[in-house]
Design a protein around this motif. Structure first.
Motif, PDB file in Angstrom:
ATOM      1  N   THR A  95       0.886  -1.139  -0.165  1.00 34.61           N
ATOM      2  CA  THR A  95       0.133   0.025  -0.054  1.00 34.61           C
ATOM      3  C   THR A  95       0.894   1.238  -0.098  1.00 34.61           C
ATOM      4  O   THR A  95       1.911   1.354   1.051  1.00 34.61           O
ATOM      5  CB  THR A  95      -0.917  -0.116   1.337  1.00 34.61           C
ATOM      6  OG1 THR A  95      -1.536  -1.264   1.191  1.00 34.61           O
ATOM      7  CG2 THR A  95      -1.717   1.115   1.321  1.00 34.61           C
ATOM      8  N   SER A  96       0.630   2.150  -1.005  1.00 35.79           N
ATOM      9  CA  SER A  96       1.358   3.347  -1.152  1.00 35.79           C
ATOM     10  C   SER A  96       1.120   4.428  -0.056  1.00 35.79           C
ATOM     11  O   SER A  96       0.011   4.098   0.655  1.00 35.79           O
ATOM     12  CB  SER A  96       1.374   3.909  -2.527  1.00 35.79           C
ATOM     13  OG  SER A  96       0.013   4.421  -2.511  1.00 35.79           O
ATOM     14  N   TRP A  97       2.088   5.354   0.073  1.00 33.46           N
ATOM     15  CA  TRP A  97       1.633   6.390   1.335  1.00 33.46           C
ATOM     16  C   TRP A  97       0.430   7.119   0.968  1.00 33.46           C
ATOM     17  O   TRP A  97      -0.319   7.645   1.891  1.00 33.46           O
ATOM     18  CB  TRP A  97       2.717   7.359   1.350  1.00 33.46           C
ATOM     19  CG  TRP A  97       2.885   8.116   0.014  1.00 33.46           C
ATOM     20  CD1 TRP A  97       3.803   7.686  -1.039  1.00 33.46           C
ATOM     21  CD2 TRP A  97       2.592   9.527  -0.293  1.00 33.46           C
ATOM     22  NE1 TRP A  97       3.712   8.456  -1.996  1.00 33.46           N
ATOM     23  CE2 TRP A  97       2.866   9.775  -1.600  1.00 33.46           C
ATOM     24  CE3 TRP A  97       1.707  10.300   0.298  1.00 33.46           C
ATOM     25  CZ2 TRP A  97       2.858  11.055  -2.044  1.00 33.46           C
ATOM     26  CZ3 TRP A  97       1.348  11.318  -0.273  1.00 33.46           C
ATOM     27  CH2 TRP A  97       1.886  11.804  -1.657  1.00 33.46           C
ATOM     28  N   GLN A  98      -0.451   6.935  -0.458  1.00 27.58           N
ATOM     29  CA  GLN A  98      -1.326   7.476  -0.742  1.00 27.58           C
ATOM     30  C   GLN A  98      -2.510   6.780  -0.547  1.00 27.58           C
ATOM     31  O   GLN A  98      -3.646   6.894  -0.515  1.00 27.58           O
ATOM     32  CB  GLN A  98      -1.532   8.000  -2.145  1.00 27.58           C
ATOM     33  CG  GLN A  98      -0.491   9.272  -2.559  1.00 27.58           C
ATOM     34  CD  GLN A  98       0.496   8.442  -3.720  1.00 27.58           C
ATOM     35  OE1 GLN A  98       0.697   7.342  -3.635  1.00 27.58           O
ATOM     36  NE2 GLN A  98       1.210   9.261  -4.286  1.00 27.58           N
TER      37      GLN A  98
END
Length: 186
Positions: free
Chosen positions: A50-53
């Motif tokens: 999961t990306s930071w976004q």
């Protein structure tokens, strides 16, 4: 309300989930490691981050085998000899497995089996008159003598032939005949 228009500006930022296909090369039967995840040889694994976004980054990781060779070499030697494979001497009847790292970092193995080619033995009995010789494979052997002659057999090994030359007896017989003058003996 007073004839004015209320407006609200909404800015929407979005990120897109991404999927990436990755091939990881590894030696046969050796697991690969991709970003800390161990992937068995020959498998395909999906890894989701999961990306930071807050969006998913998906990696589909496939392990691809690098070449490694398993060779079998069969050699044969005569009695009393050793088979030489790149400086490694191997006796008849032995099997040796040599391993080395190839240019890809994988382990190649070479199995060497050595077989025995046997020497052969034979005896040849010949005969010659007293004072004469017999020629055998380029060797002159007088009557009454024995010589050991070494030749190559069908496999290139020694063929040891014991050549016995029997001496034939000289036949001497004294014959006495009587005849008168002018007569013939038949």
């Amino acid at each position: 309300s007073f004839g004015c228009i209320d407006s609200t500006v909404v800015i929407v930022e979005y990120s897109i989930s991404s999927t990436e296909h990755v091939e990881v090369f590894t030696c046969e039967d050796v697991p690969a490691i991709f970003q800390g995840v161990t992937i068995p040889y020959g498998d395909t694994v999906t890894i989701t981050y999961t990306s930071w976004q807050g969006c998913d980054s998906i990696f589909v990781v496939t392990t691809i085998g690098l070449p490694a060779e398993d060779l079998l070499i069969e050699g044969a030697v005569c009695e009393g000899e050793m088979f030489d494979y790149n400086g490694t001497l191997i006796a008849p009847g032995e099997t040796v497995v040599l391993t080395e790292t190839n240019i890809y970092g994988c382990t190649d193995s070479t199995t060497i089996q050595v077989f025995l080619l046997e020497n052969s033995e034979a005896t040849a009995e010949l005969s010659a008159c007293e004072g004469e010789s017999v020629e055998y494979a380029g060797t002159s052997i007088p009557a009454g003598n024995t010589e050991v002659v070494t030749l190559d057999n069908w496999s290139g090994c020694d063929s040891v032939v014991t050549v016995i030359v029997d001496e034939l007896p000289t036949h001497f017989e004294e014959l006495n005949y009587e005849a008168c003058i002018g007569e013939t003996i038949e």
